[in-house]
Design a protein around this motif. Structure first.
Motif, PDB file in Angstrom:
ATOM      1  N   ASN A  35       0.825  -1.208   0.000  1.00 29.33           N
ATOM      2  CA  ASN A  35       0.000   0.000   0.000  1.00 29.33           C
ATOM      3  C   ASN A  35       0.861   1.261   0.000  1.00 29.33           C
ATOM      4  OD1 ASN A  35      -2.865  -0.444  -0.107  1.00 29.33           O
ATOM      5  ND2 ASN A  35      -2.742  -1.431   1.881  1.00 29.33           N
ATOM      6  N   ASN A  36       1.848   1.273   0.883  1.00 32.50           N
ATOM      7  CA  ASN A  36       2.720   2.442   0.995  1.00 32.50           C
ATOM      8  C   ASN A  36       3.612   2.616  -0.232  1.00 32.50           C
ATOM      9  OD1 ASN A  36       1.653   2.986   3.505  1.00 32.50           O
ATOM     10  ND2 ASN A  36       3.310   1.998   4.641  1.00 32.50           N
ATOM     11  N   TYR A  37       3.986   1.496  -0.845  1.00 32.64           N
ATOM     12  CA  TYR A  37       4.785   1.540  -2.083  1.00 32.64           C
ATOM     13  C   TYR A  37       3.970   2.163  -3.215  1.00 32.64           C
ATOM     14  CZ  TYR A  37       7.608  -0.213  -6.007  1.00 32.64           C
ATOM     15  OH  TYR A  37       8.380  -0.320  -7.143  1.00 32.64           O
ATOM     16  N   ARG A  38       2.715   1.742  -3.333  1.00 34.51           N
ATOM     17  CA  ARG A  38       1.839   2.288  -4.376  1.00 34.51           C
ATOM     18  C   ARG A  38       1.584   3.780  -4.160  1.00 34.51           C
ATOM     19  NH1 ARG A  38      -3.625   0.304  -3.085  1.00 34.51           N
ATOM     20  NH2 ARG A  38      -3.377   2.040  -1.628  1.00 34.51           N
ATOM     21  N   ASP A  39       1.403   4.191  -2.893  1.00 39.06           N
ATOM     22  CA  ASP A  39       0.986   5.561  -2.569  1.00 39.06           C
ATOM     23  C   ASP A  39       2.154   6.479  -2.234  1.00 39.06           C
ATOM     24  OD1 ASP A  39      -1.610   4.657  -2.883  1.00 39.06           O
ATOM     25  OD2 ASP A  39      -1.932   4.333  -0.740  1.00 39.06           O
ATOM     26  N   ARG A  40       3.383   6.062  -2.521  1.00 39.53           N
ATOM     27  CA  ARG A  40       4.551   6.819  -2.046  1.00 39.53           C
ATOM     28  C   ARG A  40       4.559   8.277  -2.511  1.00 39.53           C
ATOM     29  NH1 ARG A  40       5.942   3.118  -5.931  1.00 39.53           N
ATOM     30  NH2 ARG A  40       7.254   3.771  -7.693  1.00 39.53           N
ATOM     31  N   ASP A  41       4.124   8.536  -3.736  1.00 37.63           N
ATOM     32  CA  ASP A  41       4.147   9.916  -4.241  1.00 37.63           C
ATOM     33  C   ASP A  41       3.044  10.764  -3.612  1.00 37.63           C
ATOM     34  OD1 ASP A  41       6.332   9.397  -5.890  1.00 37.63           O
ATOM     35  OD2 ASP A  41       5.055   8.703  -7.528  1.00 37.63           O
ATOM     36  N   THR A  42       1.816  10.227  -3.560  1.00 33.12           N
ATOM     37  CA  THR A  42       0.711  10.996  -2.969  1.00 33.12           C
ATOM     38  C   THR A  42       0.897  11.138  -1.454  1.00 33.12           C
ATOM     39  OG1 THR A  42      -0.594   8.949  -2.866  1.00 33.12           O
ATOM     40  CG2 THR A  42      -0.945  10.393  -4.758  1.00 33.12           C
ATOM     41  N   ASP A  43       1.486  10.131  -0.805  1.00 37.76           N
ATOM     42  CA  ASP A  43       1.763  10.240   0.629  1.00 37.76           C
ATOM     43  C   ASP A  43       2.763  11.354   0.902  1.00 37.76           C
ATOM     44  OD1 ASP A  43       0.055   8.224   1.388  1.00 37.76           O
ATOM     45  OD2 ASP A  43       1.599   6.677   1.552  1.00 37.76           O
ATOM     46  N   ARG A  44       3.758  11.454   0.053  1.00 37.71           N
ATOM     47  CA  ARG A  44       4.770  12.507   0.214  1.00 37.71           C
ATOM     48  C   ARG A  44       4.129  13.888   0.078  1.00 37.71           C
ATOM     49  NH1 ARG A  44       7.789  10.799  -3.390  1.00 37.71           N
ATOM     50  NH2 ARG A  44       9.156   9.498  -2.115  1.00 37.71           N
ATOM     51  N   GLN A  45       3.211  14.016  -0.847  1.00 38.75           N
ATOM     52  CA  GLN A  45       2.540  15.298  -1.071  1.00 38.75           C
ATOM     53  C   GLN A  45       1.629  15.683   0.090  1.00 38.75           C
ATOM     54  OE1 GLN A  45       0.522  14.934  -4.859  1.00 38.75           O
ATOM     55  NE2 GLN A  45       2.410  14.368  -5.926  1.00 38.75           N
ATOM     56  N   SER A  46       1.023  14.675   0.732  1.00 40.90           N
ATOM     57  CA  SER A  46       0.088  14.964   1.822  1.00 40.90           C
ATOM     58  C   SER A  46       0.764  14.954   3.196  1.00 40.90           C
ATOM     59  CB  SER A  46      -1.058  13.943   1.805  1.00 40.90           C
ATOM     60  OG  SER A  46      -0.562  12.624   1.985  1.00 40.90           O
TER      61      SER A  46
END
Length: 296
Positions: free
Chosen positions: A193-204
């Motif tokens: 999950n965190n691998y898939r969302d790494r870019d959006t997680d960084r932005q948020s």
């Protein structure tokens, strides 16, 4: 399940919100503990069933809390890559979601109280820790890179050892090995999950360990967790549980294949199919380990 034409606060909306496919991650640790208790001649049906229901309810509560908090925090934006979430999609109102969380947590606590008389007051504190985990995981620890440690603890060590103890009144090295192994395998789901969302997680501003240490680290961690769980399973041979040491090794075939798919896809919504494969692999590992323990 078809996500079109979902009526607000309808049974279909709630079914989507509780994420039934994730419940295997909660149930498998209990199944493994019961298999170990059976292998050691201490299986008891009543505490096993209660632990199973409690674990499932706490998983549902965690899913609902995650749903509303990520919506409020702004993590569930239009560019979200993962599966749709109920609050963000308007399927369930924030007020109804809060009521649902209180209802599920209360039901879980009442369920756990069924074992307090025979287990003692320590179970109240453990249940309270599980409830606290469900809230802190989403609202704090998953945002500061500690989500993986909590998964290891509350999807491995805590449910496996507690379920086993409630049936046998003891803890041994074999059950601790099984507990850590279950936690590691379950954590592959969070890593994906965190691998898939790494870019959006960084932005948020969500600082998962993949955000902190990078894409390659995420790939290596996913592979390592599955292999390490199987290595731990092998050590069960030292306690004479040879089938339990060998049967889980069959998990490595789908795990490595799924890892290769994850690395090949690398990013985007297409990784959601790896999510389904990872959930399947978790279920397979738990069943392999449980069968091995039963055969032992």
């Amino acid at each position: 399940m078809n996500e079109n034409n979902v009526k607000r606060n309808s049974p279909k909306a709630w079914l989507l919100a509780i994420r039934p496919k994730t419940l295997s991650a909660a149930v498998i640790p209990v199944v493994v503990a019961c298999a170990m208790a059976y292998a050691d001649g201490g299986f008891k049906l009543f505490p096993a069933v209660v632990c199973m229901i409690f674990a499932a309810l706490m998983q549902i509560a965690s899913n609902l809390i995650n749903d509303i908090y990520d919506f409020m925090h702004g993590s569930d934006r239009e560019d979200r890559l993962g599966p749709k979430r109920a609050t963000a999609q308007g399927w369930i109102s924030p007020t109804a979601m809060r009521v649902g969380i209180v209802f599920v947590v209360t039901l879980a606590c009442l369920c756990g109280c069924l074992l307090v008389r025979e287990a003692g007051m320590w179970l109240v504190f453990l249940g309270g820790a599980c409830v606290l985990f469900a809230f802190l995981y989403t609202t704090l620890f998953s945002y500061i890179g500690l989500g993986d440690l909590l998964v290891l603890a509350f999807f491995g060590i805590v449910p496996v050892t507690a379920t086993y103890y409630l049936q046998t009144s003891e803890i041994n090295i074999s059950i601790i090995i099984c507990a850590v192994a279950c936690g590691m395998v379950t954590d592959t789901l969070l890593v994906l999950n965190n691998y898939r969302d790494r870019d959006t997680d960084r932005q948020s501003g969500k600082r998962t360990i993949i955000v902190m240490f990078g894409e390659k680290f995420g790939q290596q961690l996913y592979l390592f967790l599955g292999i390490a769980a199987c290595v731990l399973s092998l050590s069960l041979a030292f306690s004479g549980k040879y089938a339990a040491a060998v049967v889980p090794l069959f998990y490595l075939v789908p795990h490595v294949a799924t890892w290769k798919t994850m690395v090949t896809i690398n990013h985007g919504r297409e990784l959601n199919k790896v999510l389904a494969l990872t959930s399947r692999n978790i279920l397979l590992y738990g069943l392999y380990l449980a069968i091995g323990l039963w055969l032992s």
